[in-house]
Scaffold this motif. Structure first.
Motif, short mmCIF file in Angstrom:
data_model
loop_
_atom_site.label_atom_id
_atom_site.label_comp_id
_atom_site.label_asym_id
_atom_site.label_seq_id
_atom_site.Cartn_x
_atom_site.Cartn_y
_atom_site.Cartn_z
N GLU A 317 21.40 32.39 21.39
CA GLU A 317 21.09 31.22 20.57
C GLU A 317 19.65 30.78 20.77
O GLU A 317 18.95 30.43 19.81
CB GLU A 317 22.05 30.07 20.92
CG GLU A 317 23.49 30.33 20.55
CD GLU A 317 24.43 29.26 21.07
OE1 GLU A 317 23.93 28.30 21.71
OE2 GLU A 317 25.65 29.37 20.85
N GLU A 318 19.19 30.77 22.03
CA GLU A 318 17.81 30.36 22.33
C GLU A 318 16.79 31.31 21.71
O GLU A 318 15.76 30.87 21.21
CB GLU A 318 17.61 30.30 23.84
CG GLU A 318 18.14 29.05 24.49
CD GLU A 318 17.31 27.83 24.16
OE1 GLU A 318 16.19 27.68 24.69
OE2 GLU A 318 17.77 27.02 23.35
N GLN A 319 17.07 32.62 21.75
CA GLN A 319 16.13 33.57 21.16
C GLN A 319 15.98 33.34 19.67
O GLN A 319 14.87 33.35 19.13
CB GLN A 319 16.59 35.01 21.43
CG GLN A 319 15.58 36.06 20.97
CD GLN A 319 14.27 36.02 21.74
OE1 GLN A 319 14.22 36.43 22.90
NE2 GLN A 319 13.21 35.53 21.12
N GLN A 320 17.10 33.10 19.00
CA GLN A 320 17.04 32.82 17.57
C GLN A 320 16.26 31.54 17.30
O GLN A 320 15.44 31.47 16.37
CB GLN A 320 18.46 32.71 17.00
CG GLN A 320 19.25 34.01 17.01
CD GLN A 320 20.68 33.84 16.52
OE1 GLN A 320 21.00 32.84 15.87
NE2 GLN A 320 21.54 34.79 16.84
N SER A 321 16.51 30.51 18.11
CA SER A 321 15.83 29.22 17.94
C SER A 321 14.33 29.34 18.15
O SER A 321 13.53 28.83 17.34
CB SER A 321 16.42 28.20 18.91
OG SER A 321 15.74 26.97 18.83
N ILE A 322 13.92 30.04 19.22
CA ILE A 322 12.50 30.18 19.52
C ILE A 322 11.81 31.03 18.45
O ILE A 322 10.69 30.71 18.01
CB ILE A 322 12.29 30.80 20.91
CG1 ILE A 322 12.79 29.84 22.00
CG2 ILE A 322 10.82 31.15 21.14
CD1 ILE A 322 12.08 28.51 22.06
N SER A 323 12.45 32.09 18.02
CA SER A 323 11.87 32.96 16.98
C SER A 323 11.67 32.17 15.68
O SER A 323 10.62 32.29 15.03
CB SER A 323 12.77 34.17 16.73
OG SER A 323 12.87 34.98 17.89
N THR A 324 12.67 31.36 15.34
CA THR A 324 12.57 30.54 14.13
C THR A 324 11.45 29.51 14.26
O THR A 324 10.67 29.30 13.32
CB THR A 324 13.91 29.82 13.85
OG1 THR A 324 14.93 30.80 13.65
CG2 THR A 324 13.80 28.93 12.62
N LEU A 325 11.35 28.88 15.44
CA LEU A 325 10.32 27.87 15.65
C LEU A 325 8.93 28.50 15.55
O LEU A 325 8.01 27.90 14.94
CB LEU A 325 10.51 27.21 17.01
CG LEU A 325 9.53 26.08 17.39
CD1 LEU A 325 9.54 24.98 16.34
CD2 LEU A 325 9.86 25.53 18.77
N LEU A 326 8.75 29.67 16.11
CA LEU A 326 7.45 30.34 16.03
C LEU A 326 7.08 30.62 14.58
O LEU A 326 5.92 30.46 14.17
CB LEU A 326 7.49 31.65 16.82
CG LEU A 326 7.28 31.55 18.32
CD1 LEU A 326 7.72 32.83 19.02
CD2 LEU A 326 5.81 31.26 18.63
N GLU A 327 8.06 31.03 13.77
CA GLU A 327 7.81 31.31 12.36
C GLU A 327 7.45 30.02 11.62
O GLU A 327 6.51 29.97 10.83
CB GLU A 327 9.03 31.96 11.73
CG GLU A 327 9.30 33.38 12.20
CD GLU A 327 10.58 33.95 11.62
OE1 GLU A 327 11.19 33.27 10.77
OE2 GLU A 327 10.96 35.07 12.02
N GLU A 328 8.22 28.95 11.88
CA GLU A 328 7.99 27.68 11.22
C GLU A 328 6.59 27.14 11.54
O GLU A 328 5.94 26.53 10.68
CB GLU A 328 9.05 26.66 11.63
CG GLU A 328 10.43 26.96 11.07
CD GLU A 328 11.46 25.96 11.59
OE1 GLU A 328 11.12 25.18 12.50
OE2 GLU A 328 12.60 25.98 11.09
N LEU A 329 6.17 27.34 12.78
CA LEU A 329 4.88 26.82 13.20
C LEU A 329 3.73 27.79 12.89
O LEU A 329 2.56 27.48 13.14
CB LEU A 329 4.90 26.54 14.71
CG LEU A 329 5.88 25.45 15.18
CD1 LEU A 329 5.84 25.31 16.70
CD2 LEU A 329 5.59 24.13 14.51
N GLY A 330 4.07 28.93 12.29
CA GLY A 330 3.03 29.92 11.94
C GLY A 330 2.39 30.54 13.17
O GLY A 330 1.23 30.97 13.11
N LEU A 331 3.15 30.65 14.26
CA LEU A 331 2.56 31.15 15.51
C LEU A 331 3.06 32.56 15.87
O LEU A 331 2.65 33.11 16.89
CB LEU A 331 2.91 30.20 16.65
CG LEU A 331 2.47 28.74 16.48
CD1 LEU A 331 2.92 27.90 17.65
CD2 LEU A 331 0.97 28.64 16.28
#
Length: 332
Positions: A317-331
């Motif tokens: 769950e954390e990996q999915q969350s972090i991957s999504t956050l990185l995409e959302e933040l353009g990082l």
């Protein structure tokens, strides 16, 4: 003569039995409990002095003091948000006497590109949460977080933000903060460092090319904060840290800046169920020791133990969350 020899023989047998008993007590019967009880390596996938190294050293001290494991050593394998250490661990398939410290930072490194993920390991346990601090040198003109944010909004490119590995928790916190005040997170000027020690040196240097705003775990800044050389502007935590006079993001009006840095252990792939159970038992015995409890209090961690399959599900769950956050933040 025969009587004397019999006495000697009996005494000898008693001594051997007593020594054997001590050996069993010291290592929880390593002959039957597996290699991890006899000798355990705790890998810190980062340089000495940072947060992962701190977890590894505190673990080593607690295991040694309480004789949970006969021999414990720490191995530092720095680089690439912990993914270099991860690649080494994955290649130790079936090796039951190594555990590696991991956490949120590694998930960011994996999301930005890695040959391996934590799905390639054997999850053992989540231990605790650590909290990030936004800090500046004591002579900085930014006396409060609002001072910093006002200047940052006026000219984002003029204020580089220092932290750990690109894509790690420090970078993500900077991205969350930028988004919270209406800046494009992809445009923030982020300067990665090898660890909290290097970041602290950069903050205190004042030389060209260094940073004057940093984000890292509280423990990376703790000594300099207590010495009055670094000032914490905000801590990313759900509630104030005990004994620490730094306001939280919630208190300052930015509850959406909320990423915490959990710490845990994974083992090599391919170990059998008994070896995994033994490693989990070692961790469960360690976290209730006085030494570990003192470490939690001293380092301002928040205990959050999770083991086995529940920890595996949490990692996914954390990996999915972090991957999504990185995409959302353009990082990413």
């Amino acid at each position: 003569m025969a009587t004397k020899l019999s006495v000697k023989a009996i005494v000898g047998m008693v001594v051997v039995a007593v020594l054997a008993g001590f050996a069993v007590a010291d290592a929880r019967d390593t002959d039957t409990s597996g290699r991890s009880r006899a000798a355990l390596t705790v890998m810190a996938p980062a340089a000495a002095g940072g947060g992962w190294d701190l977890v590894a050293r505190e673990t080593q001290a607690a295991l040694r003091k309480n004789r949970i494991v006969s021999t414990v050593q720490v191995s530092n394998v720095p680089g690439a948000a912990g993914t270099i250490g991860l690649s080494q661990l994955v290649r130790m398939e079936g090796k039951p006497d190594v555990i590696m410290v991991t956490g949120t930072v590694m998930l960011g490194g994996i999301a930005r590109g890695s040959d391996f993920t934590l799905a390639d390991t054997t999850p053992i346990a989540r231990l605790a949460e650590d909290f990030q601090v936004i800090a500046v040198p004591d002579d900085s003109p930014f006396r409060t977080l609002d001072d910093l944010l006002e200047a940052w909004k006026a000219d984002p490119g003029a204020i580089p933000i220092g932290g750990g590995s690109a894509g790690g928790v420090d970078h993500l916190v900077a991205g969350q903060l930028a988004r919270a005040i209406g800046l494009d997170p992809a445009a923030l000027k982020y300067t990665p460092h090898a660890g909290g020690g290097e970041l602290t040196i950069s903050l205190l240097s004042g030389a060209a090319g260094t940073v004057n705003v940093g984000i890292s775990g509280f423990n990376d800044f703790r000594d300099m904060i207590e010495a009055g050389r670094i000032r914490g502007l905000a801590v990313v935590a759900p509630e104030p840290l005990a004994g620490v006079e730094i306001p939280t993001m919630i208190e300052l009006g930015y509850p959406e800046v909320n990423l915490t840095n959990w710490r845990g252990f994974v083992a090599a792939p391919g170990i059998d169920d008994d070896d995994r159970a033994e490693l989990i038992a070692i961790v469960e015995e360690m976290v209730v020791t006085p030494e570990w409890q003192a470490a939690v209090e001293r380092n301002r961690w928040k205990e959050n133990l999770l083991t086995g399959d529940d920890f595996t599900a949490f990692i996914d769950e954390e990996q999915q969350s972090i991957s999504t956050l990185l995409e959302e933040l353009g990082l990413s």
